[in-house]
Motif scaffolding. Sequence first.
Motif, PDB file in Angstrom:
ATOM      1  N   VAL A 130       0.901  -1.588   0.319  1.00 19.12           N
ATOM      2  CA  VAL A 130       0.129   0.091  -0.049  1.00 19.12           C
ATOM      3  C   VAL A 130       0.647   1.119   0.001  1.00 19.12           C
ATOM      4  O   VAL A 130       0.650   2.269  -0.108  1.00 19.12           O
ATOM      5  CB  VAL A 130      -1.129   0.025   0.976  1.00 19.12           C
ATOM      6  CG1 VAL A 130      -1.456   0.884   1.273  1.00 19.12           C
ATOM      7  CG2 VAL A 130      -1.377  -0.901   1.281  1.00 19.12           C
ATOM      8  N   ALA A 131       2.041   1.620   0.883  1.00 24.01           N
ATOM      9  CA  ALA A 131       2.561   2.750   1.391  1.00 24.01           C
ATOM     10  C   ALA A 131       3.648   3.201  -0.426  1.00 24.01           C
ATOM     11  O   ALA A 131       3.378   4.013  -0.340  1.00 24.01           O
ATOM     12  CB  ALA A 131       3.503   2.644   2.620  1.00 24.01           C
ATOM     13  N   THR A 132       3.610   1.968  -1.054  1.00 22.57           N
ATOM     14  CA  THR A 132       3.942   2.274  -2.405  1.00 22.57           C
ATOM     15  C   THR A 132       3.227   2.895  -3.402  1.00 22.57           C
ATOM     16  O   THR A 132       4.053   3.316  -4.479  1.00 22.57           O
ATOM     17  CB  THR A 132       5.544   2.084  -2.750  1.00 22.57           C
ATOM     18  OG1 THR A 132       4.739  -0.024  -3.300  1.00 22.57           O
ATOM     19  CG2 THR A 132       6.522   1.545  -1.947  1.00 22.57           C
ATOM     20  N   ASP A 133       2.223   2.355  -3.586  1.00 20.43           N
ATOM     21  CA  ASP A 133       1.152   2.300  -5.044  1.00 20.43           C
ATOM     22  C   ASP A 133       0.385   4.413  -4.193  1.00 20.43           C
ATOM     23  O   ASP A 133      -0.681   4.006  -3.482  1.00 20.43           O
ATOM     24  CB  ASP A 133       0.207   1.731  -4.608  1.00 20.43           C
ATOM     25  CG  ASP A 133      -0.791   1.224  -5.766  1.00 20.43           C
ATOM     26  OD1 ASP A 133      -1.036   2.618  -6.091  1.00 20.43           O
ATOM     27  OD2 ASP A 133      -1.618   0.287  -5.947  1.00 20.43           O
ATOM     28  N   ALA A 134       0.757   5.696  -5.582  1.00 20.72           N
ATOM     29  CA  ALA A 134       0.368   6.297  -4.670  1.00 20.72           C
ATOM     30  C   ALA A 134      -1.920   6.332  -4.785  1.00 20.72           C
ATOM     31  O   ALA A 134      -1.925   7.327  -4.298  1.00 20.72           O
ATOM     32  CB  ALA A 134       0.701   7.422  -6.152  1.00 20.72           C
ATOM     33  N   THR A 135      -1.808   5.000  -6.068  1.00 19.03           N
ATOM     34  CA  THR A 135      -3.600   5.037  -6.026  1.00 19.03           C
ATOM     35  C   THR A 135      -3.894   5.253  -4.638  1.00 19.03           C
ATOM     36  O   THR A 135      -5.350   4.856  -4.154  1.00 19.03           O
ATOM     37  CB  THR A 135      -3.307   4.621  -7.283  1.00 19.03           C
ATOM     38  OG1 THR A 135      -3.685   2.903  -6.923  1.00 19.03           O
ATOM     39  CG2 THR A 135      -3.721   4.919  -8.638  1.00 19.03           C
ATOM     40  N   LEU A 136      -3.149   4.355  -3.790  1.00 21.34           N
ATOM     41  CA  LEU A 136      -3.634   3.831  -2.458  1.00 21.34           C
ATOM     42  C   LEU A 136      -3.671   4.718  -1.393  1.00 21.34           C
ATOM     43  O   LEU A 136      -4.075   3.877  -0.100  1.00 21.34           O
ATOM     44  CB  LEU A 136      -3.351   2.628  -2.511  1.00 21.34           C
ATOM     45  CG  LEU A 136      -3.777   1.401  -3.435  1.00 21.34           C
ATOM     46  CD1 LEU A 136      -3.299   0.270  -2.607  1.00 21.34           C
ATOM     47  CD2 LEU A 136      -4.756   1.052  -3.328  1.00 21.34           C
ATOM     48  N   ASN A 137      -3.062   5.401  -1.559  1.00 23.58           N
ATOM     49  CA  ASN A 137      -3.155   6.719  -0.686  1.00 23.58           C
ATOM     50  C   ASN A 137      -3.790   8.050  -1.014  1.00 23.58           C
ATOM     51  O   ASN A 137      -3.496   8.131  -1.775  1.00 23.58           O
ATOM     52  CB  ASN A 137      -1.016   6.688  -0.114  1.00 23.58           C
ATOM     53  CG  ASN A 137      -0.497   5.777   0.156  1.00 23.58           C
ATOM     54  OD1 ASN A 137      -0.781   5.633   1.569  1.00 23.58           O
ATOM     55  ND2 ASN A 137      -0.061   4.761  -0.544  1.00 23.58           N
ATOM     56  N   GLN A 138      -3.938   8.717   0.149  1.00 23.70           N
ATOM     57  CA  GLN A 138      -4.275  10.050   0.208  1.00 23.70           C
ATOM     58  C   GLN A 138      -2.762  11.231  -0.090  1.00 23.70           C
ATOM     59  O   GLN A 138      -1.873  10.418  -0.480  1.00 23.70           O
ATOM     60  CB  GLN A 138      -4.578  10.135   1.777  1.00 23.70           C
ATOM     61  CG  GLN A 138      -5.849   9.479   2.383  1.00 23.70           C
ATOM     62  CD  GLN A 138      -6.268   9.971   3.732  1.00 23.70           C
ATOM     63  OE1 GLN A 138      -6.608  11.028   3.737  1.00 23.70           O
ATOM     64  NE2 GLN A 138      -6.868   8.791   4.354  1.00 23.70           N
ATOM     65  N   ALA A 139      -3.816  11.904  -0.346  1.00 22.35           N
ATOM     66  CA  ALA A 139      -2.822  13.348  -0.718  1.00 22.35           C
ATOM     67  C   ALA A 139      -1.667  13.325   0.023  1.00 22.35           C
ATOM     68  O   ALA A 139      -0.536  13.942  -0.097  1.00 22.35           O
ATOM     69  CB  ALA A 139      -3.394  14.679  -1.021  1.00 22.35           C
ATOM     70  N   ASP A 140      -1.304  13.229   0.976  1.00 18.12           N
ATOM     71  CA  ASP A 140      -0.409  13.282   2.682  1.00 18.12           C
ATOM     72  C   ASP A 140       0.857  12.339   2.079  1.00 18.12           C
ATOM     73  O   ASP A 140       1.796  12.296   2.030  1.00 18.12           O
ATOM     74  CB  ASP A 140      -0.891  12.844   3.977  1.00 18.12           C
ATOM     75  CG  ASP A 140      -1.446  12.229   4.081  1.00 18.12           C
ATOM     76  OD1 ASP A 140      -1.575  11.063   3.611  1.00 18.12           O
ATOM     77  OD2 ASP A 140      -1.848  11.766   4.634  1.00 18.12           O
ATOM     78  N   GLY A 141       0.876  11.219   0.909  1.00 19.20           N
ATOM     79  CA  GLY A 141       1.264  10.477   1.367  1.00 19.20           C
ATOM     80  C   GLY A 141       1.413   9.583   2.112  1.00 19.20           C
ATOM     81  O   GLY A 141       2.065   8.432   1.803  1.00 19.20           O
ATOM     82  N   ILE A 142       0.518   9.123   3.466  1.00 18.75           N
ATOM     83  CA  ILE A 142       1.062   8.439   4.656  1.00 18.75           C
ATOM     84  C   ILE A 142       0.220   7.340   4.866  1.00 18.75           C
ATOM     85  O   ILE A 142       0.227   6.632   4.771  1.00 18.75           O
ATOM     86  CB  ILE A 142       1.403   9.949   5.919  1.00 18.75           C
ATOM     87  CG1 ILE A 142       2.690  10.137   5.841  1.00 18.75           C
ATOM     88  CG2 ILE A 142       1.180   8.832   7.295  1.00 18.75           C
ATOM     89  CD1 ILE A 142       2.614  11.671   6.218  1.00 18.75           C
ATOM     90  N   HIS A 143      -1.257   8.299   4.734  1.00 19.05           N
ATOM     91  CA  HIS A 143      -2.567   8.012   5.308  1.00 19.05           C
ATOM     92  C   HIS A 143      -3.125   6.903   4.004  1.00 19.05           C
ATOM     93  O   HIS A 143      -3.264   7.443   2.964  1.00 19.05           O
ATOM     94  CB  HIS A 143      -3.326   8.597   6.141  1.00 19.05           C
ATOM     95  CG  HIS A 143      -2.919   8.922   6.982  1.00 19.05           C
ATOM     96  ND1 HIS A 143      -1.802  10.496   7.323  1.00 19.05           N
ATOM     97  CD2 HIS A 143      -2.846   8.038   8.582  1.00 19.05           C
ATOM     98  CE1 HIS A 143      -1.744  10.309   8.192  1.00 19.05           C
ATOM     99  NE2 HIS A 143      -2.139   9.478   8.908  1.00 19.05           N
ATOM    100  N   PRO A 144      -3.193   6.020   3.688  1.00 16.43           N
ATOM    101  CA  PRO A 144      -4.588   5.114   2.957  1.00 16.43           C
ATOM    102  C   PRO A 144      -5.426   5.540   2.846  1.00 16.43           C
ATOM    103  O   PRO A 144      -6.412   6.591   3.860  1.00 16.43           O
ATOM    104  CB  PRO A 144      -4.202   3.694   3.394  1.00 16.43           C
ATOM    105  CG  PRO A 144      -3.144   3.419   4.221  1.00 16.43           C
ATOM    106  CD  PRO A 144      -3.441   4.861   5.436  1.00 16.43           C
ATOM    107  N   THR A 145      -6.046   5.579   1.741  1.00 15.60           N
ATOM    108  CA  THR A 145      -7.114   5.629   1.068  1.00 15.60           C
ATOM    109  C   THR A 145      -8.345   4.613   1.242  1.00 15.60           C
ATOM    110  O   THR A 145      -7.636   3.359   2.335  1.00 15.60           O
ATOM    111  CB  THR A 145      -7.934   5.708  -0.292  1.00 15.60           C
ATOM    112  OG1 THR A 145      -7.266   4.266  -0.826  1.00 15.60           O
ATOM    113  CG2 THR A 145      -6.971   6.770  -1.023  1.00 15.60           C
ATOM    114  N   GLY A 146      -9.498   4.472   1.342  1.00 16.21           N
ATOM    115  CA  GLY A 146     -10.616   4.009   1.350  1.00 16.21           C
ATOM    116  C   GLY A 146      -9.651   2.222   1.391  1.00 16.21           C
ATOM    117  O   GLY A 146     -10.029   1.134   1.767  1.00 16.21           O
TER     118      GLY A 146
END
Length: 261
Positions: A220-236
Amino acid sequence: MCRSAGLRFLQHHVVAALGYLLAGVVLFSCDQRPEPPSVSPDSPSSLARDRLPEQSETAGADQPGHARHPSADDRPRIVAFGDSLTAGLGVAPEDSYPSHLQRRLDAAGYRYRVINAGVSGETTAGGLRRVSWILNSRPSLVILELGGNDGLRGLNVDETQSNLEQIIRRLLAEKVPVVLAGMKLPPNYGADYTARFEAIYPKLATTYGLTLIPFFLEGVATDATLNQADGIHPTGEGYRLVAEHVFQAIEPLLLKPRPAR
């Protein structure tokens, strides 16, 4: 005679005036109803409402501090103990990883209740201060996800390890199994610091015989599509994948679901 009559007239009006004044005071007092005592947000009365899960039913995904009514839920409890990655910062409560994990357990037939004990911004020192709260919820299993904020703040690695170790020891002393979620840091923190920080988790898992999730945000951490704009917290969707990894790690520790009749 005139002087005496004048005095009697003056006395009569003074007495009458005093009578009216007294009557007004009495009426005013009868119309006043005592105001209900005000309760400040930090008073003991308000804090008493925010009780532990075993004392009350919590709202939504069992976020701490939303308790209201007695709970009849007697399922064994899995406590997700962590920081904003557990709390689900930036997504709706139903999209946090504990909520996804609850649905995954339900779908697989496991009879457990997941309690979200995540607090945004929590460090290992803050988590150590909350261990009593966690134990009061009578967990059958604790998923420990802490340390990321320590690393991002560049805190002393030895202190981070000591705090985590104390948390683990207190939980194990109460016969509570612990699943430890490992964390990693961006490379800009320096090779030495990141290596020492990341080594904390396998070291503690080996020492105390814990189930280890090597990296909580794996895939999850390295996939921009799975993270919010802050690059730290995942999307749903990112949290759903995190919950799937967590489920795979904890499933061997769970009571097997009863076969359908």
